[in-house]
Scaffold this motif. Sequence first.
Motif, short mmCIF file in Angstrom:
data_model
loop_
_atom_site.label_atom_id
_atom_site.label_comp_id
_atom_site.label_asym_id
_atom_site.label_seq_id
_atom_site.Cartn_x
_atom_site.Cartn_y
_atom_site.Cartn_z
N LYS A 146 0.82 -1.20 0.00
CA LYS A 146 0.00 0.00 0.00
C LYS A 146 0.87 1.27 0.00
N THR A 147 0.37 2.30 -0.65
CA THR A 147 1.01 3.62 -0.58
C THR A 147 0.10 4.57 0.19
N THR A 148 0.67 5.31 1.12
CA THR A 148 -0.09 6.32 1.84
C THR A 148 0.49 7.69 1.51
N LEU A 186 -0.01 11.96 2.21
CA LEU A 186 -0.63 12.99 3.03
C LEU A 186 -0.23 14.36 2.48
N VAL A 235 -4.07 2.85 -2.59
CA VAL A 235 -3.56 4.15 -2.13
C VAL A 235 -4.52 4.72 -1.08
N ASP A 236 -3.96 5.13 0.05
CA ASP A 236 -4.70 5.91 1.04
C ASP A 236 -4.25 7.36 0.90
N TYR A 272 -4.65 11.18 2.32
CA TYR A 272 -5.12 12.01 3.42
C TYR A 272 -4.96 13.49 3.05
N THR A 323 -8.88 4.49 -4.82
CA THR A 323 -8.13 5.30 -3.85
C THR A 323 -9.05 5.62 -2.67
N LEU A 352 0.22 3.87 10.65
CA LEU A 352 0.91 4.17 9.39
C LEU A 352 2.17 3.33 9.32
N ARG A 406 4.97 10.72 2.05
CA ARG A 406 4.70 9.47 1.34
C ARG A 406 5.23 8.30 2.15
#
Length: 259
Positions: free
Chosen positions: A3-5, A7, A36-37, A39, A83, A117, A245
Amino acid sequence: MGKTTLLISDLHLHPGAPDITRGFLAWLEENRGTDVDLYLLGDIFDAWIGDDLMLLGDADPSGHARLACAVADQLKAASDRGTRIYLMHGNRDFLLGSDFAERAGATLLNDPQRIELGGEPTLLMHGDSLCTRDEAYMAFRVKARDPQWQASILAMPIPERLALASQLRQQSGEANSTKAADIMDVTPDEVLSAMQQHDVKRLIHGHTHRPDVHPLTLTAADGSKTQGQRMVIGDWSSNEGWEVRIDGDGAPALNRFTF
Ligand code: MN
């Protein structure tokens, strides 16, 4: 690939700054994906006078409605592709509501919000609540979060709300230009107490427009010390953006990029 997060915060999208909107929509297109999350940690919009503005569409001569619809629809396109979009209020767009969130396919978050996270409990905030030395703003913040005050604003006709928003924006700019620089930054003790209260070693926020990664020392209830980290996301300008990231279970990185 895990997964990619991502913000981001403080884009301050505004009809008068189309370069930032273009940069954001290109960034969104590049980064949307099935795992992808995303924020959005507040002040995505420079002003928000109520979700009903979107109903005006092209009939709003100020351009705010068209901008709001375009951003909502592109977020929805990303959401439709898988997403997951999370939205926190800032001090400018605190009136963003459930109609916008629904149209954008986004979930509204509380401020603060505690999440995992990369396996690490992390506190997310916009950041304005940490700037406690700005007493005038803190008093306004209490009023602005009051549902009755919000309802009285939302009951005003849209042209009056647009005028009020531009007036507040101008007043804030004038007030901030005379405030000492340290008043506009977070209060160090407030950071530590928020992190201890939520039992996290990592805090990510925006708002101060001072992108940086700060190591800090946290003291547990038993007096033992641990190392923590405060990451501050930067604000976007006409050709530059900031993101935090996290790829998979990796460490978060604060990135500056140009567009
Ligand atoms: Mn802000």
